[in-house]
Design a protein around this motif. Structure first.
Motif, mmCIF file in Angstrom:
data_model
loop_
_atom_site.group_PDB
_atom_site.id
_atom_site.type_symbol
_atom_site.label_atom_id
_atom_site.label_comp_id
_atom_site.label_asym_id
_atom_site.label_seq_id
_atom_site.Cartn_x
_atom_site.Cartn_y
_atom_site.Cartn_z
ATOM 1 N N THR A 1 -3.605 4.290 -1.255
ATOM 2 C CA THR A 1 -3.559 3.402 -2.363
ATOM 3 C C THR A 1 -3.244 2.082 -1.863
ATOM 4 N N THR A 2 -3.948 1.040 -2.177
ATOM 5 C CA THR A 2 -3.734 -0.487 -2.366
ATOM 6 C C THR A 2 -2.900 -0.704 -3.487
ATOM 7 N N ALA B 1 4.525 -1.242 3.538
ATOM 8 C CA ALA B 1 3.621 -0.096 3.254
ATOM 9 C C ALA B 1 4.611 1.141 2.864
ATOM 10 N N SER C 1 0.924 -1.284 0.028
ATOM 11 C CA SER C 1 0.097 -0.027 -0.031
ATOM 12 C C SER C 1 0.885 1.190 -0.012
#
Length: 195
Positions: free
Chosen positions: A92-93, A101, A86
């Motif tokens: 946002t994924t 992440a 992410s």
């Protein structure tokens, strides 16, 4: 050798093509799933904003294709960030290839982080022939924290991942195509990888 540069409208495409040409290779720009699958090496570039870039990938089905690729894949800058789970940019994924992440630099740091910086703790054959503390060129406001998949680090107020690796997937936060001789050597090392 067939080298495909993934075309999804978020690109530092020309500079990558020129860097490949300087090394004696030709890169084909494509968004065609079959052509990407048949490539010997795949480069996943990116300049821009994470959420809009992921929207483009989803609209073409490339979001499903990229994680399934079995040949060596190199994500550059935003390309590397989109390969993560992410990103705080646009909440946002990502593609979930790298299990980390992407986060924003602390508010007291000047962003984007633009210019030359040193890479350290170099691991894997991607950095063969590259000296510890070599300078590379970066332009980014978000970063991947150091994690188990980190194969190079950089420091900009915080130590972060300047390169990641998982299986056949490699990602670099810096721009090898703009990082002089060191960048060209890293690109050449990628092109010579055997899987």
């Amino acid at each position: 050798m067939k080298i495909v540069i993934i075309d999804y409208g978020a690109g530092n495409i020309q500079s990558i093509k020129f860097a490949l040409e300087r090394l004696g290779y030709t890169g084909v720009l494509s968004s065609d799933a079959e052509e990407i699958r048949k490539a010997d090496k795949v480069i996943f570039p990116g300049v821009g904003e994470a959420s809009s870039a992921m929207t483009k990938l989803r609209s073409t089905g490339l979001d499903a294709l990229i994680p399934q690729l079995e040949q060596p894949v190199l994500g550059i800058c935003l390309g590397m960030q989109l390969m993560c789970a992410s990103s705080e940019e646009g909440n946002t994924t990502g593609l979930g290839i790298f299990d980390t992440a992407v986060v924003h630099f602390e508010k007291d740091l000047k962003v984007p982080h633009i210019g030359w910086n040193r890479i350290t703790d170099l691991k894997t054959e991607l950095f063969e022939g590259i000296s510890e503390g070599e300078y590379v060129y970066l332009v980014h406001s978000y970063y991947a924290p150091v994690c188990s998949e980190t194969i190079a680090k950089c420091d900009y107020g915080v130590e972060y991942s300047s390169a990641l690796k998982k299986g056949n997937f490699y990602g670099v936060q810096f721009h090898p195509e703009k990082s002089s001789e060191a960048g060209e050597r890293i690109l050449e090392n990628f092109l010579k990888l055997e899987m």
